[in-house]
Scaffold this motif. Sequence first.
Motif, PDB file in Angstrom:
ATOM      1  N   ALA A 130      10.752   0.468   2.116  1.00 33.04           N
ATOM      2  CA  ALA A 130      11.961   1.197   1.743  1.00 33.04           C
ATOM      3  C   ALA A 130      12.792   1.547   2.978  1.00 33.04           C
ATOM      4  O   ALA A 130      14.019   1.424   2.976  1.00 33.04           O
ATOM      5  CB  ALA A 130      11.593   2.467   0.970  1.00 33.04           C
TER       6      ALA A 130
ATOM      7  N   ALA B 133      14.390  -1.591   4.509  1.00 28.44           N
ATOM      8  CA  ALA B 133      15.527  -1.989   3.667  1.00 28.44           C
ATOM      9  C   ALA B 133      16.729  -1.089   3.932  1.00 28.44           C
ATOM     10  O   ALA B 133      17.855  -1.559   4.072  1.00 28.44           O
ATOM     11  CB  ALA B 133      15.133  -1.934   2.194  1.00 28.44           C
TER      12      ALA B 133
ATOM     13  N   ALA C 136      13.380 -10.510 -10.813  1.00 28.19           N
ATOM     14  CA  ALA C 136      14.676 -10.153 -10.245  1.00 28.19           C
ATOM     15  C   ALA C 136      14.924 -10.920  -8.959  1.00 28.19           C
ATOM     16  O   ALA C 136      13.985 -11.321  -8.265  1.00 28.19           O
ATOM     17  CB  ALA C 136      14.726  -8.654  -9.977  1.00 28.19           C
TER      18      ALA C 136
ATOM     19  N   THR D  30       0.875  -1.172   0.000  1.00 26.39           N
ATOM     20  CA  THR D  30       0.000   0.000   0.000  1.00 26.39           C
ATOM     21  C   THR D  30       0.914   1.223   0.000  1.00 26.39           C
ATOM     22  O   THR D  30       2.134   1.096   0.018  1.00 26.39           O
ATOM     23  CB  THR D  30      -0.843   0.032   1.278  1.00 26.39           C
ATOM     24  OG1 THR D  30       0.069   0.043   2.390  1.00 26.39           O
ATOM     25  CG2 THR D  30      -1.734  -1.189   1.400  1.00 26.39           C
ATOM     26  N   ARG D  31       0.345   2.423   0.006  1.00 29.25           N
ATOM     27  CA  ARG D  31       1.202   3.616   0.079  1.00 29.25           C
ATOM     28  C   ARG D  31       2.060   3.577   1.343  1.00 29.25           C
ATOM     29  O   ARG D  31       3.257   3.832   1.300  1.00 29.25           O
ATOM     30  CB  ARG D  31       0.346   4.875   0.059  1.00 29.25           C
ATOM     31  CG  ARG D  31      -0.225   5.132  -1.297  1.00 29.25           C
ATOM     32  CD  ARG D  31      -0.817   6.504  -1.451  1.00 29.25           C
ATOM     33  NE  ARG D  31      -0.985   6.716  -2.894  1.00 29.25           N
ATOM     34  CZ  ARG D  31      -1.133   7.896  -3.471  1.00 29.25           C
ATOM     35  NH1 ARG D  31      -1.155   8.985  -2.754  1.00 29.25           N
ATOM     36  NH2 ARG D  31      -1.263   7.993  -4.768  1.00 29.25           N
ATOM     37  N   THR D  32       1.422   3.247   2.460  1.00 28.82           N
ATOM     38  CA  THR D  32       2.170   3.150   3.706  1.00 28.82           C
ATOM     39  C   THR D  32       3.204   2.030   3.610  1.00 28.82           C
ATOM     40  O   THR D  32       4.374   2.218   3.944  1.00 28.82           O
ATOM     41  CB  THR D  32       1.202   2.877   4.881  1.00 28.82           C
ATOM     42  OG1 THR D  32       0.338   3.995   5.026  1.00 28.82           O
ATOM     43  CG2 THR D  32       1.948   2.647   6.180  1.00 28.82           C
TER      44      THR D  32
ATOM     45  N   GLY E 252      18.372  -5.090  -0.028  1.00 25.21           N
ATOM     46  CA  GLY E 252      17.757  -4.803  -1.312  1.00 25.21           C
ATOM     47  C   GLY E 252      16.253  -4.933  -1.155  1.00 25.21           C
ATOM     48  O   GLY E 252      15.773  -5.717  -0.329  1.00 25.21           O
ATOM     49  N   CYS E 253      15.524  -4.171  -1.930  1.00 29.29           N
ATOM     50  CA  CYS E 253      14.066  -4.135  -1.765  1.00 29.29           C
ATOM     51  C   CYS E 253      13.391  -4.016  -3.115  1.00 29.29           C
ATOM     52  O   CYS E 253      13.852  -3.284  -3.983  1.00 29.29           O
ATOM     53  CB  CYS E 253      13.700  -2.936  -0.878  1.00 29.29           C
ATOM     54  SG  CYS E 253      11.940  -2.597  -0.758  1.00 29.29           S
ATOM     55  N   ILE E 254      12.317  -4.746  -3.292  1.00 30.28           N
ATOM     56  CA  ILE E 254      11.484  -4.601  -4.484  1.00 30.28           C
ATOM     57  C   ILE E 254      10.061  -4.292  -4.017  1.00 30.28           C
ATOM     58  O   ILE E 254       9.498  -5.033  -3.208  1.00 30.28           O
ATOM     59  CB  ILE E 254      11.513  -5.878  -5.347  1.00 30.28           C
ATOM     60  CG1 ILE E 254      12.941  -6.109  -5.869  1.00 30.28           C
ATOM     61  CG2 ILE E 254      10.523  -5.782  -6.512  1.00 30.28           C
ATOM     62  CD1 ILE E 254      13.139  -7.411  -6.614  1.00 30.28           C
ATOM     63  N   THR E 255       9.523  -3.161  -4.492  1.00 28.80           N
ATOM     64  CA  THR E 255       8.156  -2.787  -4.118  1.00 28.80           C
ATOM     65  C   THR E 255       7.194  -3.126  -5.258  1.00 28.80           C
ATOM     66  O   THR E 255       7.621  -3.408  -6.376  1.00 28.80           O
ATOM     67  CB  THR E 255       8.043  -1.284  -3.822  1.00 28.80           C
ATOM     68  OG1 THR E 255       8.461  -0.567  -4.980  1.00 28.80           O
ATOM     69  CG2 THR E 255       8.900  -0.873  -2.634  1.00 28.80           C
TER      70      THR E 255
ATOM     71  N   LYS F 281       4.684   0.639   1.089  1.00 27.78           N
ATOM     72  CA  LYS F 281       5.825   0.884   0.207  1.00 27.78           C
ATOM     73  C   LYS F 281       6.926   1.653   0.927  1.00 27.78           C
ATOM     74  O   LYS F 281       8.102   1.343   0.824  1.00 27.78           O
ATOM     75  CB  LYS F 281       5.374   1.707  -1.007  1.00 27.78           C
ATOM     76  CG  LYS F 281       5.066   0.867  -2.214  1.00 27.78           C
ATOM     77  CD  LYS F 281       4.419   1.704  -3.290  1.00 27.78           C
ATOM     78  CE  LYS F 281       5.419   2.194  -4.302  1.00 27.78           C
ATOM     79  NZ  LYS F 281       4.782   2.539  -5.593  1.00 27.78           N
ATOM     80  N   GLU F 282       6.514   2.683   1.670  1.00 28.37           N
ATOM     81  CA  GLU F 282       7.569   3.461   2.325  1.00 28.37           C
ATOM     82  C   GLU F 282       8.106   2.733   3.549  1.00 28.37           C
ATOM     83  O   GLU F 282       9.285   2.883   3.877  1.00 28.37           O
ATOM     84  CB  GLU F 282       7.125   4.891   2.619  1.00 28.37           C
ATOM     85  CG  GLU F 282       5.963   5.050   3.566  1.00 28.37           C
ATOM     86  CD  GLU F 282       5.566   6.520   3.673  1.00 28.37           C
ATOM     87  OE1 GLU F 282       5.893   7.308   2.778  1.00 28.37           O
ATOM     88  OE2 GLU F 282       4.914   6.867   4.670  1.00 28.37           O
TER      89      GLU F 282
ATOM     90  N   ARG G 223       7.995  -7.624 -10.966  1.00 27.24           N
ATOM     91  CA  ARG G 223       7.379  -6.291 -10.884  1.00 27.24           C
ATOM     92  C   ARG G 223       7.376  -5.667 -12.275  1.00 27.24           C
ATOM     93  O   ARG G 223       8.150  -6.055 -13.135  1.00 27.24           O
ATOM     94  CB  ARG G 223       8.080  -5.385  -9.885  1.00 27.24           C
ATOM     95  CG  ARG G 223       9.195  -4.561 -10.496  1.00 27.24           C
ATOM     96  CD  ARG G 223       9.859  -3.558  -9.580  1.00 27.24           C
ATOM     97  NE  ARG G 223       9.019  -2.724  -8.759  1.00 27.24           N
ATOM     98  CZ  ARG G 223       8.391  -1.622  -9.174  1.00 27.24           C
ATOM     99  NH1 ARG G 223       8.476  -1.231 -10.431  1.00 27.24           N
ATOM    100  NH2 ARG G 223       7.676  -0.900  -8.337  1.00 27.24           N
ATOM    101  N   TYR G 224       6.484  -4.700 -12.469  1.00 27.99           N
ATOM    102  CA  TYR G 224       6.424  -4.019 -13.755  1.00 27.99           C
ATOM    103  C   TYR G 224       7.581  -3.041 -13.895  1.00 27.99           C
ATOM    104  O   TYR G 224       8.000  -2.417 -12.928  1.00 27.99           O
ATOM    105  CB  TYR G 224       5.107  -3.248 -13.892  1.00 27.99           C
ATOM    106  CG  TYR G 224       3.910  -4.151 -14.003  1.00 27.99           C
ATOM    107  CD1 TYR G 224       3.805  -5.041 -15.062  1.00 27.99           C
ATOM    108  CD2 TYR G 224       2.905  -4.123 -13.054  1.00 27.99           C
ATOM    109  CE1 TYR G 224       2.713  -5.886 -15.168  1.00 27.99           C
ATOM    110  CE2 TYR G 224       1.800  -4.958 -13.156  1.00 27.99           C
ATOM    111  CZ  TYR G 224       1.717  -5.835 -14.219  1.00 27.99           C
ATOM    112  OH  TYR G 224       0.643  -6.668 -14.329  1.00 27.99           O
ATOM    113  N   THR G 225       8.093  -2.916 -15.123  1.00 27.68           N
ATOM    114  CA  THR G 225       9.071  -1.872 -15.423  1.00 27.68           C
ATOM    115  C   THR G 225       8.624  -1.139 -16.677  1.00 27.68           C
ATOM    116  O   THR G 225       7.679  -1.549 -17.334  1.00 27.68           O
ATOM    117  CB  THR G 225      10.481  -2.439 -15.652  1.00 27.68           C
ATOM    118  OG1 THR G 225      10.399  -3.413 -16.687  1.00 27.68           O
ATOM    119  CG2 THR G 225      11.047  -3.075 -14.401  1.00 27.68           C
TER     120      THR G 225
END
Lengths: 317, 260
Positions: free
Chosen positions: A99, A102, A138, A91-93, A108-111, A95-96, A127-129
Amino acid sequence: MAGVLVFSEKDDIALELASRSKELKTSVGGKLAALVLGRPDAERAGRLFSYGVDTAYHGQPDIPSDSAAFAQAIAQVAKEHGFDTILIGSTRTGKEVAAMVAQSLGAGCITDATDLRVKDGILLVDRYTFGGSTVASASISSAVKVIAAMPKAFPLGAPAPSQGEIVAFAPQLIPTGTNVLQRQDRQGESTPIEEAEALLCIGRGLANQKDIPMIEAMAKALKAEIGCTRPLTHDWQWFPESREVGLSGKKCKPTLCVSVGISGQIQHTVGIRSARIIAAINKDKNAPIFKTADYGLVADLYDVVPRLTKKFQALSK
Amino acid sequence: MDIIVCIKQVPDLQQIRIKKETREAVTEGVPFLFGEMDKNALEEAVKIKEKSGGKVTVLSIGSQKLRDTVKEALAAGADEARIMVDAAYDTLDSGPKVSLLGAAIRKIGQFDLIFLGEGSADNYSGQTGPRLAHTLKLPLLSYVKQFEASNGMARAVRNMEQSLETVEAKMPAVVTITSGINQPRIPSLMQILRASKKPIIEWKPADIGVAVDLPSQRQISVVSNLAPVEQRKGIILEGAVEENLDTLVNSLVKEGVLRS
């Protein structure tokens, strides 16, 4: 000792993470634990345990509702008990939080992970790029791995009654200097679109705000929630941001998505990619949306939307 | 008020093609630009400067074309730029990137605010802001849709999924900006011409006291990166509208996706 630690400020997402972690645990080894906010009552704890959680950690006193505080508590539990795979709801919360966890663990971190699997003993995260054009798989080479997975990325498994332990701990929280003065809940929102069974997506083909009732009538006939592309929330402000579908909005998994007046740029279609069936209406037969559609109708939406609405209404009678 | 705006150049996503045979993305020859949210972050910083004075410094890490891309930010109101250029920097993962940004910000030294977009346009990973706040030990105001600064305090409205939060922190602070906050200006020809006189200073890692080769500190290894296989039926109905409408409705009924 290795192990998986899951966290989401939303209980239902924590259960999704636990469902997938149960499989992950067999590869990673060790325990599956969850950090929970507030002392879990018997029902909450029971739900976590039935989805595979061995240990529920809860901070004493209660951890304040702040990303940095969540991150500090997670990092401390992970360090103290040796959890090396940390799974957080993106979620928005979340994700941060991911981060910051990490950063503090040198990990290392993948969101916004859409999937994960173990292949030849290596954990691979999708994940999308490039704005959603591609999906990158990855691996994370740091000792501790932090992954924030999208809500609904993992199906909720079947619960199986099981016993677990509840462990209280006292996190050492350093205030970060950000103070919440006011929290105002958003009013008048219906079903979150990412949970909708049927979704009607509308784009710039809709020429006028006055025409929204026409779309609402079709949505009603379809029992669908209305989603939209970015310009309709950000540039025109016809809809609240919570209705934006796409890379910077919601990723939805409806059974049916009807796309109306949407050209189909990748930053939007990434949000409907997981729909079971996509039907698209656009008057430009070269619109890219038709490449992502199961059924494409080349027609003027102002002509066909009212006619389709009647047909859908007739069906449900 | 001195504001550092961190911006990231990304390939123009509209121009990325997918190779049919291999499903790989073709990025060669695709021009670079700044993401929309980066532009919002810059616009917000420039607006504050115009109101209360000070300086806006753009900080960016990227590959060869970065000097050209950064000129756009100078035309849109930034006063100067600090850049770090290396072919490997476009694909640097968040940890090493934040080590570089953090060291560059410490070298700049004097600032009240650090602005970033809430996520980059290409990956929207959203890690740089929170990681930067953590490493610089500064308060974080994230997902900001309204911002004001006065008397040493930064105050913001955060745009969260289910709520709007009003938060405040003592400056200096790290602020991540959402796109609803403003309408970025389009620079005039005069502003574009004037931008070429604004200073762009390029730093090497040694200039900011970074001794290790950061690209080699990579923690994320991409194993594959391909366009997903679209398994759609692709039935296109054109021509006779009434007939097509019936075909469409009947098809959806047969698929079992209409709820009665």
